[in-house]
Design an enzyme around this catalytic site. Structure first.
Site, PDB file in Angstrom:
ATOM      1  N   HIS A 188       0.091 -18.410  16.697  1.00  0.00           N
ATOM      2  CA  HIS A 188       0.142 -17.801  18.006  1.00  0.00           C
ATOM      3  C   HIS A 188       0.072 -16.622  18.476  1.00  0.00           C
ATOM      4  CE1 HIS A 188       2.159 -19.226  22.120  1.00  0.00           C
ATOM      5  NE2 HIS A 188       1.711 -20.295  21.674  1.00  0.00           N
ATOM      6  N   HIS A 288      -7.835 -27.794  21.500  1.00  0.00           N
ATOM      7  CA  HIS A 288      -6.484 -27.275  21.915  1.00  0.00           C
ATOM      8  C   HIS A 288      -5.939 -28.029  23.259  1.00  0.00           C
ATOM      9  CE1 HIS A 288      -3.843 -24.300  24.020  1.00  0.00           C
ATOM     10  NE2 HIS A 288      -3.016 -24.212  22.948  1.00  0.00           N
TER      11      HIS A 288
END
Length: 385
Positions: A188, A288
């Site tokens: 992340h 994604h």
């Protein structure tokens, strides 16, 4: 001949954190898109309203012309807001064109190259024990691949304990799922350059499928030293918005998997081009998608068509989805036909899903004001979420 002139543009901000777009044409054919920046839904909505004067009266089938007009017609271009707005419009226009011609979108891109697409499910937990149980739940529900975050608050260079905690979480999942299951690891963007090699070394014994956003995308130039250091495939791309952003990492030769988001990276039109560029560099794509059903449907159209599509993220059961889940806005809860960790080839026209418009309109009256949390280190300094 059907009149595909755009006559109406509607936006619906719906829980848990999504923005849906409906574009209607003079002939009554309509298409759905999902233009959103998580935590900035109202900003993207305003951007689309600014584009509305270009949309109304434009032929919905002239997708590339509209894309180029919006991208090149403004002096300032790119970035998350503009590209996310354009992404949702692009999805909706492709949906209209597919419906008008009676075929799935992947047929208009050259046809399918596979019969089904593997997906992965998120696993979440604060401790190795919790995350191991979450992985077992995914396995019990037929998934053949999972992904997890292994770290949270991270200093620019953190303690050995933090590195060991990250490894313990991955080890817990690997012990549950065995060696036949792929485990993606999402950092992340929380790890900085000085810590990246230590994290990669600690995770390597547990054979992660990939390391996603090991560093922030603005620091992708540092991936050269990291990719030379580890055997784990490197993945990035969710915070990159066009082929020009991706061109740089492909030229550097440091990335193994690109992860463009169909709701951020210019929609179906642009992600198809990104995938083709990646193929020329022998790089895979894994779109994604922690968002809603429209964004996932758009991603799957790319997956079915692109030979280098590796695996597909979904938000099904993700911990962000409080108040609504992926299939809640579909007329058929089994609309994606998920079976044994795969989505079979979708055959309905356009995006291949049917949105429950009545439910969308009711949910839009509730809306949302989702924002990601702000994290701080013990000394009070802001750190990456």
């Amino acid at each position: 001949m059907q009149d595909l002139t755009i006559t109406k543009v509607e936006l619906f901000k719906v829980p848990p954190r999504w923005l849906f777009l409906k574009i209607t044409t003079a002939s009554g054919i309509f298409g759905w898109g999902e233009p959103v920046v998580e935590g900035r839904a109202a900003t993207v909505e305003a951007c689309i309203r600014e584009m509305e004067e270009h949309l109304i009266g434009h032929p919905a089938n002239k997708i590339e012309d509209f894309w180029q007009m919006i991208y090149r017609g403004g002096f300032y271009r790119g970035g998350p807001v503009l590209m996310s707005a354009l992404s949702g419009i692009d999805q909706a226009m492709w949906d209209i064109k597919g419906k008008a011609l009676g075929v799935p979108i992947y047929e208009l891109l050259g046809g399918a190259v596979r019969d089904k697409v593997k997906i992965y499910g998120w696993v979440h937990g604060d401790t190795p024990e919790e995350i191991g149980k979450a992985a077992q739940w995914r396995m019990d529900n037929g998934f053949q691949a999972v992904k997890l975050n292994v770290c949270d608050h991270m200093e620019w260079i953190d303690t050995p304990a933090k590195v060991k905690q990250a490894a313990a979480k991955l080890a817990a999942v690997r012990s549950v799922v065995g060696d036949d299951i792929c485990i993606g690891v999402d950092l992340h963007g929380r790890v900085h350059k000085g810590q990246a090699k230590a994290i990669a070394k600690a995770l390597e014994p547990y054979d992660p499928y990939f390391l996603e956003e090991l560093v922030l995308s603005e620091n992708n130039d540092t991936l050269k030293s990291i990719s030379d250091y580890t055997s784990i495939p490197i993945a990035t791309g969710e915070r990159m918005y066009s082929r020009w952003d991706f061109k740089r990492v492909l030229e550097q030769g440091t990335v193994d998997i690109l992860q463009p988001d169909l709701s951020h990276a210019g929609g179906i039109s642009e992600v198809k081009k990104i995938a083709t560029m990646a193929e020329a560099y022998d790089v895979a794509i894994a779109p994604h998608c922690p968002l809603g059903p429209i964004s996932l449907a758009a991603a799957l159209q790319i997956d079915f068509n692109c030979i280098n599509a590796l695996i597909q993220e979904t938000s099904l059961g993700i911990h962000y989805n409080v108040g609504a889940d992926l299939v809640d806005y579909l007329t058929d809860p089994d609309g994606f036909g998920l079976r044994d960790g795969f989505v079979p080839l979708m055959t309905k026209p356009g995006l291949g899903i049917e949105i429950d418009e009545e439910k969308v309109r009711a949910a839009a009256k509730i809306g949302h004001n989702w924002k990601n949390p702000i994290w701080r280190n013990p000394d009070g300094s802001v750190t990456e979420w």
